[in-house]
Design a protein around this motif. Structure first.
Motif, mmCIF file in Angstrom:
data_model
loop_
_atom_site.group_PDB
_atom_site.id
_atom_site.type_symbol
_atom_site.label_atom_id
_atom_site.label_comp_id
_atom_site.label_asym_id
_atom_site.label_seq_id
_atom_site.Cartn_x
_atom_site.Cartn_y
_atom_site.Cartn_z
ATOM 1 N N VAL A 105 89.533 -81.335 14.403
ATOM 2 C CA VAL A 105 88.557 -81.274 13.420
ATOM 3 C C VAL A 105 88.870 -82.028 11.997
ATOM 4 C CG1 VAL A 105 86.781 -79.954 12.260
ATOM 5 C CG2 VAL A 105 87.776 -79.186 14.488
ATOM 6 N N ASP A 106 88.163 -82.834 11.635
ATOM 7 C CA ASP A 106 88.351 -83.413 10.332
ATOM 8 C C ASP A 106 87.201 -83.762 9.615
ATOM 9 O OD1 ASP A 106 89.645 -84.926 8.505
ATOM 10 O OD2 ASP A 106 89.817 -86.772 9.914
ATOM 11 N N SER A 107 86.932 -84.196 8.168
ATOM 12 C CA SER A 107 85.832 -84.497 7.523
ATOM 13 C C SER A 107 85.895 -86.004 7.137
ATOM 14 C CB SER A 107 85.909 -83.598 6.382
ATOM 15 O OG SER A 107 86.803 -83.922 5.647
ATOM 16 N N PHE A 108 84.514 -86.522 6.884
ATOM 17 C CA PHE A 108 84.498 -87.928 6.559
ATOM 18 C C PHE A 108 83.553 -88.083 5.486
ATOM 19 C CE2 PHE A 108 80.752 -90.065 8.640
ATOM 20 C CZ PHE A 108 80.435 -88.773 9.321
ATOM 21 N N ASP A 109 83.678 -89.078 4.629
ATOM 22 C CA ASP A 109 82.681 -89.616 3.745
ATOM 23 C C ASP A 109 82.490 -91.037 4.101
ATOM 24 O OD1 ASP A 109 82.291 -88.639 1.165
ATOM 25 O OD2 ASP A 109 84.301 -88.377 0.912
ATOM 26 N N GLY A 110 81.202 -91.175 3.721
ATOM 27 C CA GLY A 110 80.706 -92.678 3.908
ATOM 28 C C GLY A 110 79.923 -92.883 5.143
ATOM 29 N N LEU A 111 80.396 -94.204 5.568
ATOM 30 C CA LEU A 111 79.700 -94.560 7.087
ATOM 31 C C LEU A 111 80.530 -94.031 7.963
ATOM 32 C CD1 LEU A 111 78.438 -98.363 6.487
ATOM 33 C CD2 LEU A 111 77.035 -96.087 6.654
ATOM 34 N N LEU A 112 79.548 -93.585 8.998
ATOM 35 C CA LEU A 112 80.419 -93.167 10.210
ATOM 36 C C LEU A 112 81.003 -94.338 10.964
ATOM 37 C CD1 LEU A 112 80.675 -91.188 12.843
ATOM 38 C CD2 LEU A 112 78.602 -91.895 13.401
ATOM 39 N N ILE A 113 80.484 -95.519 11.003
ATOM 40 C CA ILE A 113 81.325 -96.540 11.677
ATOM 41 C C ILE A 113 82.671 -96.951 11.144
ATOM 42 C CG2 ILE A 113 79.054 -97.467 12.880
ATOM 43 C CD1 ILE A 113 79.118 -99.829 10.862
ATOM 44 N N ASP A 114 82.484 -97.013 9.700
ATOM 45 C CA ASP A 114 83.929 -97.113 9.063
ATOM 46 C C ASP A 114 84.876 -96.183 9.425
ATOM 47 O OD1 ASP A 114 82.700 -99.186 7.986
ATOM 48 O OD2 ASP A 114 82.135 -98.470 6.118
ATOM 49 N N TYR A 115 84.577 -94.560 9.438
ATOM 50 C CA TYR A 115 85.264 -93.591 9.728
ATOM 51 C C TYR A 115 85.924 -93.957 11.210
ATOM 52 C CZ TYR A 115 87.255 -89.062 10.723
ATOM 53 O OH TYR A 115 87.991 -87.929 11.398
ATOM 54 N N ALA A 116 84.938 -94.088 12.204
ATOM 55 C CA ALA A 116 85.406 -94.373 13.545
ATOM 56 C C ALA A 116 86.537 -95.428 13.617
ATOM 57 C CB ALA A 116 84.096 -94.689 14.355
ATOM 58 N N LYS A 117 86.121 -96.431 12.756
ATOM 59 C CA LYS A 117 87.338 -97.647 12.819
ATOM 60 C C LYS A 117 88.516 -97.122 12.297
ATOM 61 C CE LYS A 117 86.688 -102.546 12.223
ATOM 62 N NZ LYS A 117 85.925 -103.553 11.230
ATOM 63 N N GLU A 118 88.313 -96.345 11.426
ATOM 64 C CA GLU A 118 89.531 -95.892 10.679
ATOM 65 C C GLU A 118 90.670 -94.791 11.752
ATOM 66 O OE1 GLU A 118 88.745 -93.859 6.708
ATOM 67 O OE2 GLU A 118 90.147 -92.639 7.381
ATOM 68 N N ILE A 119 89.861 -94.094 12.419
ATOM 69 C CA ILE A 119 90.680 -93.313 13.218
ATOM 70 C C ILE A 119 90.717 -94.087 14.733
ATOM 71 C CG2 ILE A 119 90.114 -91.339 12.138
ATOM 72 C CD1 ILE A 119 88.121 -90.489 14.305
ATOM 73 N N SER A 120 90.331 -95.269 14.906
ATOM 74 C CA SER A 120 90.309 -95.678 16.136
ATOM 75 C C SER A 120 89.690 -95.083 17.442
ATOM 76 C CB SER A 120 91.680 -96.061 16.790
ATOM 77 O OG SER A 120 92.641 -96.594 15.571
ATOM 78 N N ALA A 121 88.412 -94.581 16.930
ATOM 79 C CA ALA A 121 87.609 -94.113 17.970
ATOM 80 C C ALA A 121 87.016 -94.993 18.909
ATOM 81 C CB ALA A 121 86.416 -93.111 17.279
ATOM 82 N N ASP A 122 86.805 -94.670 20.147
ATOM 83 C CA ASP A 122 86.137 -95.803 21.128
ATOM 84 C C ASP A 122 84.662 -95.515 21.131
ATOM 85 O OD1 ASP A 122 88.929 -96.892 22.268
ATOM 86 O OD2 ASP A 122 89.101 -94.702 22.467
ATOM 87 N N ILE A 123 84.439 -94.407 20.936
ATOM 88 C CA ILE A 123 82.819 -94.096 21.197
ATOM 89 C C ILE A 123 82.343 -93.081 20.371
ATOM 90 C CG2 ILE A 123 83.314 -92.459 23.116
ATOM 91 C CD1 ILE A 123 81.225 -94.465 24.692
ATOM 92 N N ILE A 124 81.095 -92.864 20.246
ATOM 93 C CA ILE A 124 80.564 -91.616 19.298
ATOM 94 C C ILE A 124 79.802 -90.949 20.316
ATOM 95 C CG2 ILE A 124 78.687 -91.170 17.580
ATOM 96 C CD1 ILE A 124 79.117 -94.134 16.713
ATOM 97 N N ILE A 125 79.867 -89.673 20.305
ATOM 98 C CA ILE A 125 79.098 -88.687 21.150
ATOM 99 C C ILE A 125 77.846 -88.110 20.041
ATOM 100 C CG2 ILE A 125 79.218 -86.418 22.324
ATOM 101 C CD1 ILE A 125 82.226 -87.127 22.535
ATOM 102 N N ARG A 126 76.763 -87.777 20.659
ATOM 103 C CA ARG A 126 75.799 -87.133 19.982
ATOM 104 C C ARG A 126 75.053 -86.251 20.987
ATOM 105 N NH1 ARG A 126 74.959 -86.107 15.135
ATOM 106 N NH2 ARG A 126 72.980 -86.678 14.884
ATOM 107 N N GLY A 127 74.650 -85.136 20.825
ATOM 108 C CA GLY A 127 73.862 -84.240 21.597
ATOM 109 C C GLY A 127 72.322 -84.407 21.435
ATOM 110 N N LEU A 128 71.655 -84.479 22.656
ATOM 111 C CA LEU A 128 70.012 -84.748 22.597
ATOM 112 C C LEU A 128 69.410 -83.476 23.154
ATOM 113 C CD1 LEU A 128 68.983 -88.199 24.065
ATOM 114 C CD2 LEU A 128 68.960 -87.351 21.713
#
Ligand code: PNS
Length: 162
Positions: A67-90
């Motif tokens: 678990v971590d926290s982030f500020d600003g845009l999600l896509i910038d944070y995703a890049k920073e942590i080298s995430a390959d994909i975003i998960i969302r629940g519908l």
């Protein structure tokens, strides 16, 4: 290299619905980072540190979840942590239009970052942090919606406000 996924949200507070998504995605991806948004303008009930520690305590049993926290845009944070994909629940069709807009925009803006949607388990399909807070603010029983460790933390917040 394994697949690292980011599961972003406000988690104010975390509910059984969120934990269900974490549980299921931990079996699909090699690594899950739960990204708690530091949403200053939304005036959250819990500080970002409170939300991070609350979720951390609940996901200890998963070796591949952190678990971590982030500020600003999600896509910038995703890049920073080298995430390959975003998960969302519908949860329902009402979530779909908004989530589709965000997912499309995030993909165009980032160049390649995709969002994968997990359909919320039926028994949690009505759950929302906002409605849990509304009920808790009137002193109602919220134990069916959030883990027992979280119930007193929410109750305490509203006690202090009365
Ligand atoms: O739990 P929520 O409030 O539905 O989560 C929304 C979240 C955190 C995924 C979204 O607001 C977000 O990514 N915010 C960070 C800022 C950003 O990237 N905005 C552009 C997409 S809305």
């Amino acid at each position: 290299m394994g697949k690292r996924a980011i599961y972003p949200g406000s988690f104010d507070p975390v509910t059984y619905g969120h934990l269900d998504i974490i549980d299921r995605s931990s079996k699909i991806f090699d690594e899950i980072i739960v990204g708690v948004l530091n949403n200053r303008q939304k005036n959250p009930l819990f500080s970002v540190d409170e939300r991070v520690s609350m979720i951390s305590g609940l996901v200890q049993k998963y070796p591949n979840v952190r678990v971590d926290s982030f500020d600003g845009l999600l896509i910038d944070y995703a890049k920073e942590i080298s995430a390959d994909i975003i998960i969302r629940g519908l949860r329902a069709i009402t979530d779909f239009e908004y989530e589709l807009q965000i997912a499309q925009t995030n993909r165009v803006e980032s160049g390649n970052l995709d969002t994968i949607f997990l359909t919320t388990s039926l028994n949690y399909s009505y759950l929302s942090s906002t409605i849990v807070k509304e009920f808790a603010s009137y002193g109602a029983d919220i134990s069916k919606f959030v883990p027992e460790e979280v119930v007193p933390l929410i109750e305490q917040k509203y006690k202090n406000m009365r």
